[in-house]
Design an enzyme around this catalytic site. Sequence first.
Site, PDB file in Angstrom:
ATOM      1  N   GLU A  50      14.115 -19.997   0.167  1.00  0.00           N
ATOM      2  CA  GLU A  50      13.185 -19.793  -1.295  1.00  0.00           C
ATOM      3  C   GLU A  50      12.058 -20.807  -1.217  1.00  0.00           C
ATOM      4  O   GLU A  50      11.024 -20.232  -1.214  1.00  0.00           O
ATOM      5  CB  GLU A  50      13.828 -19.802  -2.525  1.00  0.00           C
ATOM      6  CG  GLU A  50      14.708 -18.461  -2.784  1.00  0.00           C
ATOM      7  CD  GLU A  50      15.994 -18.398  -1.911  1.00  0.00           C
ATOM      8  OE1 GLU A  50      16.903 -17.318  -1.587  1.00  0.00           O
ATOM      9  OE2 GLU A  50      16.345 -19.483  -1.586  1.00  0.00           O
TER      10      GLU A  50
ATOM     11  N   HIS B 224      23.453 -14.289 -10.370  1.00  0.00           N
ATOM     12  CA  HIS B 224      22.623 -13.256 -10.102  1.00  0.00           C
ATOM     13  C   HIS B 224      22.166 -12.432 -11.474  1.00  0.00           C
ATOM     14  O   HIS B 224      21.973 -11.432 -11.448  1.00  0.00           O
ATOM     15  CB  HIS B 224      23.312 -12.140  -9.251  1.00  0.00           C
ATOM     16  CG  HIS B 224      23.870 -12.536  -7.972  1.00  0.00           C
ATOM     17  ND1 HIS B 224      25.067 -13.235  -7.805  1.00  0.00           N
ATOM     18  CD2 HIS B 224      23.513 -12.562  -6.801  1.00  0.00           C
ATOM     19  CE1 HIS B 224      25.179 -13.676  -6.836  1.00  0.00           C
ATOM     20  NE2 HIS B 224      24.363 -13.211  -6.094  1.00  0.00           N
TER      21      HIS B 224
ATOM     22  N   PHE C 277      16.931 -12.551  -5.870  1.00  0.00           N
ATOM     23  CA  PHE C 277      17.257 -12.626  -7.138  1.00  0.00           C
ATOM     24  C   PHE C 277      16.556 -13.725  -7.962  1.00  0.00           C
ATOM     25  O   PHE C 277      16.157 -14.646  -7.381  1.00  0.00           O
ATOM     26  CB  PHE C 277      18.873 -12.708  -7.248  1.00  0.00           C
ATOM     27  CG  PHE C 277      19.849 -11.550  -7.176  1.00  0.00           C
ATOM     28  CD1 PHE C 277      20.122 -10.654  -7.969  1.00  0.00           C
ATOM     29  CD2 PHE C 277      20.149 -11.647  -5.634  1.00  0.00           C
ATOM     30  CE1 PHE C 277      20.982  -9.729  -7.729  1.00  0.00           C
ATOM     31  CE2 PHE C 277      20.813 -10.415  -5.408  1.00  0.00           C
ATOM     32  CZ  PHE C 277      21.264  -9.606  -6.191  1.00  0.00           C
TER      33      PHE C 277
ATOM     34  N   PRO D 215      14.817 -23.522  -5.956  1.00  0.00           N
ATOM     35  CA  PRO D 215      14.542 -24.303  -4.754  1.00  0.00           C
ATOM     36  C   PRO D 215      12.640 -23.978  -4.612  1.00  0.00           C
ATOM     37  O   PRO D 215      12.259 -24.856  -4.014  1.00  0.00           O
ATOM     38  CB  PRO D 215      15.159 -23.872  -3.610  1.00  0.00           C
ATOM     39  CG  PRO D 215      16.598 -23.202  -4.216  1.00  0.00           C
ATOM     40  CD  PRO D 215      16.100 -22.563  -5.463  1.00  0.00           C
TER      41      PRO D 215
ATOM     42  N   ASP E  60      17.710 -15.878  -9.940  1.00  0.00           N
ATOM     43  CA  ASP E  60      18.479 -16.903  -9.939  1.00  0.00           C
ATOM     44  C   ASP E  60      18.349 -17.868  -8.714  1.00  0.00           C
ATOM     45  O   ASP E  60      18.549 -19.033  -8.716  1.00  0.00           O
ATOM     46  CB  ASP E  60      20.040 -16.655  -9.845  1.00  0.00           C
ATOM     47  CG  ASP E  60      20.138 -15.602 -10.887  1.00  0.00           C
ATOM     48  OD1 ASP E  60      19.400 -14.405 -11.079  1.00  0.00           O
ATOM     49  OD2 ASP E  60      21.111 -15.536 -11.834  1.00  0.00           O
TER      50      ASP E  60
END
Length: 337
Positions: free
Chosen positions: A60, A129, A83, A89, A85
Site C-alpha cells: 500500500e 477487513h 480494504f 502503511p 484496513d
Amino acid sequence: MTRRTMIEAIRDAMDVMMSRDDGVVVFGEDVGYFGGVFRASQGLQAKYGTSRCFDTPISELGIVGIAVGMAAYGLKPCVEIQFADYMYPAYDQIVSEAARLRYRSNGQFTCPLVVRMPTGGGIFGGQTHSQSPEALFTHVCGIKTVVPSNPRDAKGLLISAIEDPDPVIFLEPKRLYNGPFDGHHDRTVTPWSKHDLGEVDDGHFAIPLGSAAIRREGNAVTILAYGTMVHVAETAANETGIDAEIIDLRSLLPLDLDTIEASVKKTGRCVIVHEATLTSGFGAELCALVQTRCFYHLEAPILRVAGWDTPYPHAQEWDYFPGPARIGRALIETMEA
C-alpha cells in the site's frame, strides 16, 4: 438511466473518465486482470490495456507513493486499497506527501489523486477487513473525504473526485456494494449477491463534492448520517413513526454546513449516526459544528449513535453496528427531552 449496483456504478465512473482522459490510470492489488477483489475494475484492463489498468505488488505504501509521483507529473491516478484496513502503511504518503504537495510547492504542483477504499463491516471480515477510518482523513488538511450511500451518488461523486485537482479519499461502504438493504442485517446478503440498487445516469455526470442530500424530509428531528447508516436511519425513522429529516452528508470534507444548519434550525433536534467508533469519530466534529451554529435553536441535547469503543468485534458484528433499534431509541429519547 440504467439500473446498476454500486460496484457497477463505480466501474462505470472509472470507465467514463478513462475514455475521456488518457491521463486517468487505475491500479492496485489485483485490480487488473482479476478486476479487483470486489470486481470494481473488471474489464478495464482488457479495454484500456496494461499501461492504464494494472496490478501492483502487495504494498500500500508503494501504491500511494507511486500515485503521488504520477499526480505530480500530471496524470490522474485512481488507485484502490483493497480494504480500508490496509491503508495504514500508506497513511504517511497520504498525509505527508499527497495532502501537502500543493502547499509545500506554493501551488507549483497539485496532486489530482483518488484513493478508493472499501470500508465498514457487514461481510464477516473480522478486525482487519471491517474498519471505518474516515475520521483519520477528515482530520488532515489538504485532502477531501467522500462516502457515497447509493449507486448514483457513487458514480457522480467518483467522477467529481477524479476531476478534482487535489487528493480525494473515496470510501465505499462494502455492505452496499451489491445487495439490497432495508436497514436490518441480513446474513443471506453478501457483497457477491447480484441485486440492483438504483437508477444511475449514463455517460458523464458529476455530483459536486461538498453537497449533502436530503433523503427524507421531516420536521421533528434531524438525522445526520452517511454511507450505510443512511439506510439504517431511514428504517429507524419509519419504524418509530417519528417525523425525522435525514441528511445524507455524502461528502465529509468539504462539508455542506448550510444544509445541516438549515435542517437543525427547522427541527430543533439532532441525532448523529455513524458506524465508526464513538470516541473521536466524525460525529464529534458534527456535534461541535451543530452546537456552535444552532445552539439557540436546539430543544434537546445532540445525540450520537455509533460503533462501540472496542477493537472490531468479529463475533458480535451485527450488535456492533448501530441498528434501527439503537437509532430508534435515540430518536425517542431526543423527542422526550
